[in-house]
Design a protein around this motif. Structure first.
Motif, PDB file in Angstrom:
ATOM      1  N   ILE A   1       0.835  -1.203   0.000  1.00  0.00           N
ATOM      2  CA  ILE A   1       0.000   0.000   0.000  1.00  0.00           C
ATOM      3  C   ILE A   1       0.868   1.252   0.000  1.00  0.00           C
ATOM      4  O   ILE A   1       0.622   2.202  -0.749  1.00  0.00           O
ATOM      5  CB  ILE A   1      -0.957  -0.013   1.208  1.00  0.00           C
ATOM      6  CG1 ILE A   1      -2.016  -1.106   1.027  1.00  0.00           C
ATOM      7  CG2 ILE A   1      -1.627   1.346   1.395  1.00  0.00           C
ATOM      8  CD1 ILE A   1      -2.878  -1.340   2.258  1.00  0.00           C
ATOM      9  N   SER A   2       1.900   1.257   0.826  1.00  0.00           N
ATOM     10  CA  SER A   2       2.788   2.416   0.911  1.00  0.00           C
ATOM     11  C   SER A   2       3.497   2.668  -0.411  1.00  0.00           C
ATOM     12  O   SER A   2       3.613   3.815  -0.866  1.00  0.00           O
ATOM     13  CB  SER A   2       3.820   2.208   2.026  1.00  0.00           C
ATOM     14  OG  SER A   2       3.195   2.070   3.277  1.00  0.00           O
ATOM     15  N   THR A   3       3.968   1.604  -1.050  1.00  0.00           N
ATOM     16  CA  THR A   3       4.692   1.732  -2.314  1.00  0.00           C
ATOM     17  C   THR A   3       3.776   2.245  -3.418  1.00  0.00           C
ATOM     18  O   THR A   3       4.133   3.159  -4.180  1.00  0.00           O
ATOM     19  CB  THR A   3       5.296   0.370  -2.712  1.00  0.00           C
ATOM     20  OG1 THR A   3       6.217  -0.054  -1.695  1.00  0.00           O
ATOM     21  CG2 THR A   3       6.033   0.465  -4.043  1.00  0.00           C
ATOM     22  N   VAL A   4       2.582   1.657  -3.511  1.00  0.00           N
ATOM     23  CA  VAL A   4       1.633   2.065  -4.557  1.00  0.00           C
ATOM     24  C   VAL A   4       1.120   3.483  -4.300  1.00  0.00           C
ATOM     25  O   VAL A   4       0.996   4.291  -5.225  1.00  0.00           O
ATOM     26  CB  VAL A   4       0.464   1.066  -4.637  1.00  0.00           C
ATOM     27  CG1 VAL A   4      -0.644   1.590  -5.553  1.00  0.00           C
ATOM     28  CG2 VAL A   4       0.957  -0.290  -5.125  1.00  0.00           C
ATOM     29  N   ALA A   5       0.835   3.802  -3.040  1.00  0.00           N
ATOM     30  CA  ALA A   5       0.333   5.143  -2.714  1.00  0.00           C
ATOM     31  C   ALA A   5       1.377   6.213  -3.013  1.00  0.00           C
ATOM     32  O   ALA A   5       1.040   7.314  -3.467  1.00  0.00           O
ATOM     33  CB  ALA A   5      -0.078   5.206  -1.247  1.00  0.00           C
ATOM     34  N   ALA A   6       2.637   5.901  -2.773  1.00  0.00           N
ATOM     35  CA  ALA A   6       3.697   6.876  -3.078  1.00  0.00           C
ATOM     36  C   ALA A   6       3.828   7.098  -4.580  1.00  0.00           C
ATOM     37  O   ALA A   6       3.974   8.232  -5.039  1.00  0.00           O
ATOM     38  CB  ALA A   6       5.017   6.380  -2.494  1.00  0.00           C
ATOM     39  N   GLU A   7       3.732   6.013  -5.341  1.00  0.00           N
ATOM     40  CA  GLU A   7       3.913   6.116  -6.790  1.00  0.00           C
ATOM     41  C   GLU A   7       2.675   6.676  -7.488  1.00  0.00           C
ATOM     42  O   GLU A   7       2.775   7.569  -8.338  1.00  0.00           O
ATOM     43  CB  GLU A   7       4.241   4.743  -7.376  1.00  0.00           C
ATOM     44  CG  GLU A   7       4.379   4.766  -8.891  1.00  0.00           C
ATOM     45  CD  GLU A   7       4.594   3.378  -9.477  1.00  0.00           C
ATOM     46  OE1 GLU A   7       4.350   3.217 -10.695  1.00  0.00           O
ATOM     47  OE2 GLU A   7       4.999   2.460  -8.736  1.00  0.00           O
ATOM     48  N   LYS A   8       1.513   6.155  -7.130  1.00  0.00           N
ATOM     49  CA  LYS A   8       0.295   6.485  -7.872  1.00  0.00           C
ATOM     50  C   LYS A   8      -0.466   7.679  -7.290  1.00  0.00           C
ATOM     51  O   LYS A   8      -1.128   8.420  -8.016  1.00  0.00           O
ATOM     52  CB  LYS A   8      -0.641   5.269  -7.902  1.00  0.00           C
ATOM     53  CG  LYS A   8      -0.028   4.015  -8.511  1.00  0.00           C
ATOM     54  CD  LYS A   8       0.251   4.182  -9.991  1.00  0.00           C
ATOM     55  CE  LYS A   8       0.700   2.859 -10.609  1.00  0.00           C
ATOM     56  NZ  LYS A   8       0.981   2.993 -12.060  1.00  0.00           N
ATOM     57  N   LEU A   9      -0.407   7.840  -5.965  1.00  0.00           N
ATOM     58  CA  LEU A   9      -1.181   8.896  -5.312  1.00  0.00           C
ATOM     59  C   LEU A   9      -0.302  10.024  -4.784  1.00  0.00           C
ATOM     60  O   LEU A   9      -0.809  10.984  -4.196  1.00  0.00           O
ATOM     61  CB  LEU A   9      -2.009   8.308  -4.168  1.00  0.00           C
ATOM     62  CG  LEU A   9      -2.995   7.205  -4.561  1.00  0.00           C
ATOM     63  CD1 LEU A   9      -3.672   6.625  -3.321  1.00  0.00           C
ATOM     64  CD2 LEU A   9      -4.035   7.729  -5.538  1.00  0.00           C
ATOM     65  N   LYS A  10       1.023   9.854  -4.937  1.00  0.00           N
ATOM     66  CA  LYS A  10       1.994  10.872  -4.512  1.00  0.00           C
ATOM     67  C   LYS A  10       1.942  11.134  -3.004  1.00  0.00           C
ATOM     68  O   LYS A  10       2.095  12.258  -2.550  1.00  0.00           O
ATOM     69  CB  LYS A  10       1.791  12.182  -5.288  1.00  0.00           C
ATOM     70  CG  LYS A  10       1.743  12.007  -6.802  1.00  0.00           C
ATOM     71  CD  LYS A  10       2.971  11.261  -7.330  1.00  0.00           C
ATOM     72  CE  LYS A  10       2.885  11.039  -8.841  1.00  0.00           C
ATOM     73  NZ  LYS A  10       4.000  10.186  -9.337  1.00  0.00           N
ATOM     74  N   PHE A  11       1.733  10.070  -2.242  1.00  0.00           N
ATOM     75  CA  PHE A  11       1.743  10.168  -0.790  1.00  0.00           C
ATOM     76  C   PHE A  11       3.151   9.932  -0.272  1.00  0.00           C
ATOM     77  O   PHE A  11       3.876   9.079  -0.779  1.00  0.00           O
ATOM     78  CB  PHE A  11       0.825   9.102  -0.182  1.00  0.00           C
ATOM     79  CG  PHE A  11      -0.583   9.568   0.050  1.00  0.00           C
ATOM     80  CD1 PHE A  11      -1.088   9.681   1.335  1.00  0.00           C
ATOM     81  CD2 PHE A  11      -1.406   9.892  -1.012  1.00  0.00           C
ATOM     82  CE1 PHE A  11      -2.379  10.111   1.542  1.00  0.00           C
ATOM     83  CE2 PHE A  11      -2.695  10.311  -0.816  1.00  0.00           C
ATOM     84  CZ  PHE A  11      -3.188  10.428   0.480  1.00  0.00           C
ATOM     85  N   SER A  12       3.498  10.666   0.769  1.00  0.00           N
ATOM     86  CA  SER A  12       4.762  10.398   1.452  1.00  0.00           C
ATOM     87  C   SER A  12       4.543   9.295   2.483  1.00  0.00           C
ATOM     88  O   SER A  12       3.409   8.996   2.866  1.00  0.00           O
ATOM     89  CB  SER A  12       5.270  11.656   2.158  1.00  0.00           C
ATOM     90  OG  SER A  12       4.417  11.994   3.249  1.00  0.00           O
ATOM     91  N   GLN A  13       5.640   8.704   2.927  1.00  0.00           N
ATOM     92  CA  GLN A  13       5.528   7.657   3.945  1.00  0.00           C
ATOM     93  C   GLN A  13       4.893   8.200   5.218  1.00  0.00           C
ATOM     94  O   GLN A  13       4.082   7.535   5.855  1.00  0.00           O
ATOM     95  CB  GLN A  13       6.909   7.076   4.251  1.00  0.00           C
ATOM     96  CG  GLN A  13       6.890   5.870   5.183  1.00  0.00           C
ATOM     97  CD  GLN A  13       6.164   4.682   4.582  1.00  0.00           C
ATOM     98  OE1 GLN A  13       6.201   4.458   3.380  1.00  0.00           O
ATOM     99  NE2 GLN A  13       5.486   3.907   5.423  1.00  0.00           N
ATOM    100  N   SER A  14       5.233   9.438   5.586  1.00  0.00           N
ATOM    101  CA  SER A  14       4.662  10.021   6.803  1.00  0.00           C
ATOM    102  C   SER A  14       3.161  10.236   6.651  1.00  0.00           C
ATOM    103  O   SER A  14       2.395  10.062   7.603  1.00  0.00           O
ATOM    104  CB  SER A  14       5.356  11.346   7.142  1.00  0.00           C
ATOM    105  OG  SER A  14       5.183  12.294   6.104  1.00  0.00           O
ATOM    106  N   ASP A  15       2.702  10.590   5.451  1.00  0.00           N
ATOM    107  CA  ASP A  15       1.263  10.735   5.200  1.00  0.00           C
ATOM    108  C   ASP A  15       0.537   9.429   5.488  1.00  0.00           C
ATOM    109  O   ASP A  15      -0.538   9.407   6.096  1.00  0.00           O
ATOM    110  CB  ASP A  15       1.003  11.126   3.736  1.00  0.00           C
ATOM    111  CG  ASP A  15       1.309  12.584   3.461  1.00  0.00           C
ATOM    112  OD1 ASP A  15       1.207  13.394   4.399  1.00  0.00           O
ATOM    113  OD2 ASP A  15       1.658  12.907   2.318  1.00  0.00           O
ATOM    114  N   ILE A  16       1.136   8.345   5.038  1.00  0.00           N
ATOM    115  CA  ILE A  16       0.503   7.036   5.207  1.00  0.00           C
ATOM    116  C   ILE A  16       0.530   6.624   6.667  1.00  0.00           C
ATOM    117  O   ILE A  16      -0.478   6.163   7.230  1.00  0.00           O
ATOM    118  CB  ILE A  16       1.212   5.994   4.319  1.00  0.00           C
ATOM    119  CG1 ILE A  16       1.032   6.382   2.839  1.00  0.00           C
ATOM    120  CG2 ILE A  16       0.663   4.598   4.575  1.00  0.00           C
ATOM    121  CD1 ILE A  16       1.939   5.654   1.899  1.00  0.00           C
ATOM    122  N   GLU A  17       1.658   6.792   7.322  1.00  0.00           N
ATOM    123  CA  GLU A  17       1.779   6.397   8.719  1.00  0.00           C
ATOM    124  C   GLU A  17       0.873   7.232   9.611  1.00  0.00           C
ATOM    125  O   GLU A  17       0.391   6.753  10.643  1.00  0.00           O
ATOM    126  CB  GLU A  17       3.239   6.537   9.181  1.00  0.00           C
ATOM    127  CG  GLU A  17       4.213   5.615   8.481  1.00  0.00           C
ATOM    128  CD  GLU A  17       3.952   4.145   8.720  1.00  0.00           C
ATOM    129  OE1 GLU A  17       3.248   3.812   9.698  1.00  0.00           O
ATOM    130  OE2 GLU A  17       4.439   3.318   7.925  1.00  0.00           O
TER     131      GLU A  17
END
Length: 332
Positions: free
Chosen positions: A114-130
C-alpha cells in the motif's frame, strides 16, 4: 451471475517492496475518476483468500466502476506464490519460518505494498501514510478476512471500513469442532443421518481435516498454524479505525444450503454434516466478528444468497453492491 467485460481493466504490474527488493509482486491499480477534492485520500484494497487470485475481483470491480460516477482508486494484488506473483516469499525457510510465512508477515507485506503504490500512484509520502492521511476500505475474502483484521490492528487509524466475505476461521482446526468418532463418549447418533452413515461420516471428516486443518500445506506457503495465537477470538480485539472510532464493518456469510450442496458436489461431504456442524460453527464465528468494531458501526451478518464460500466468484454483483453501500456509508 452477472457477466461483464473486464477488457478495460488496467494491466497488472510488478512492484517490489523495501523489505523484499528481489521478489516482485503483481499489483493492479485502478485510478480514481471524477473524485471531489479531498476524496483522493482514499483507497479500496482487495485482499484475496487462498483459493482465488486477484483476477477473481475483476467482475465485481467492473460492475462497481460502471455503477458509480465518482470512482475511488482501487488496488488488487497477488501474494507471494499466488496468481501472477510467481516469486516466493523470501522469509520461507529462514530461522523461525520453517513452516513458511504467516498472517502477520502477509499483513506487513500488505502495508509495504500500500505504501509503495500510494507513493507512486497517489503521490503520498511515507509520513502521510503512517499518520493515517490515506483512508482504506479493505475487502477481504476467506483468509483475506484474518489478514484484514491483523492489518487494522497493526495500523490503527487507517482503516475506515472493512467488508469481510465468508471469513476463514483462523483459530481452530476442523478436527476441533467436527465430533471425533474415536473420542471417548462419542455418540454415533449425533452424526448419523439419512444421507450419512458412520462410515461416511468418518471418511468425510478425514477428507475435510486433510484439506483444511491449520497444519495443511498450501501452494503459496502460508503458515496458518499461528492463527490461534494471532487471532484467538472472533469477537476481539476491537479495531480502531479513522478518527479513533471503530471502522464501518460488513460481515458476509455464505448461503448455508448452497455451501452444503457445493461441499457434497465437490468433496462428497454429506449435506447433513455441513448443516449440523460446519454451517452453525461458521455462523457463530461470523456473529462474533460483528463485535470487533463499535456497536453502531456494524449491524447483522448478511447472507449471500446462492453463494458458496467463494462469494466474489459466485455473485460479483452482490459484492459490487456491498462495496457501493459501504462507499456511500463512508461518504466517499
Amino acid at each position: 451471475m452477472t457477466s461483464v467485460s473486464t477488457e478495460d481493466s488496467p494491466a497488472p504490474q510488478l512492484i517490489t517492496i523495501p523489505s523484499k527488493p528481489n521478489s516482485p509482486i503483481s499489483c493492479t491499480f485502478f485510478p480514481s475518476i471524477n473524485l471531489n477534492s479531498g476524496h483522493e485520500f482514499r483507497l479500496v484494497v482487495f485482499v484475496n483468500g487462498l483459493g482465488l487470485p486477484a483476477a477473481s475481483w475483476l467482475q465485481s470491480i467492473s460492475i462497481l466502476r460502471d455503477s458509480i460516477n465518482s470512482r475511488t482508486p482501487i488496488l488488487t494484488y497477488d501474494r507471494f506464490g499466488q496468481g501472477l506473483t510467481t516469486a516466493r516469499d523470501p522469509l520461507d525457510g529462514t530461522p523461525g519460518k520453517g513452516n513458511g510465512h504467516d498472517f502477520l508477515d502477509v499483513a506487513n507485506d500488505l502495508h509495504e505494498i500500500i505504501s509503495t503504490v500510494a507513493a507512486e500512484k497517489l503521490k503520498f509520502s511515507q509520513s502521510d501514510i503512517e499518520n493515517g492521511n490515506l483512508q482504506l476500505l479493505l475487502v477481504g475474502a476467506s483468509i483475506g478476512g484474518p489478514i484484514s483484521r491483523i492489518y487494522a490492528q497493526k495500523h490503527p487509524g487507517t482503516v475506515a471500513g472493512a467488508i469481510i466475505l465468508d471469513s476463514n476461521i483462523p483459530n481452530v482446526n476442523y478436527s476441533d469442532f467436527l465430533p471425533d468418532p474415536d473420542a471417548p463418549g462419542f455418540d454415533p447418533k449425533t452424526v448419523i443421518d439419512d444421507d450419512c452413515t458412520l462410515i461416511q461420516y468418518k471418511g468425510a471428516r478425514a477428507a475435510i481435516c486433510k484439506m483444511f486443518d491449520l497444519n495443511v500445506k498450501n501452494p503459496e506457503g502460508l503458515d496458518r498454524t499461528t492463527g490461534p495465537k494471532l487471532l484467538p477470538d472472533s469477537d476481539s480485539p476491537k479495531l480502531v479505525g479513522v478518527g479513533n472510532k471503530g471502522p464501518w464493518l460488513t460481515i458476509v456469510g455464505h448461503d448455508p444450503e448452497t455451501f452444503a450442496n457445493m461441499s457434497f458436489e465437490r468433496m462428497g461431504t454429506p449435506i447433513s454434516m455441513s448443516m449440523k456442524f460446519t454451517n452453525p460453527y461458521w455462523a457463530k464465528y461470523n456473529e462474533g466478528l460483528l463485535k470487533i468494531t463499535d456497536e453502531d458501526r456494524s449491524s447483522k451478518v448478511i447472507i449471500a444468497k446462492g453463494c458458496g464460500h467463494f462469494i466474489q466468484n459466485d455473485d460479483p454483483q452482490f459484492v459490487a453492491d456491498e462495496i457501493e453501500k459501504m462507499i456511500t456509508k463512508l461518504a466517499w
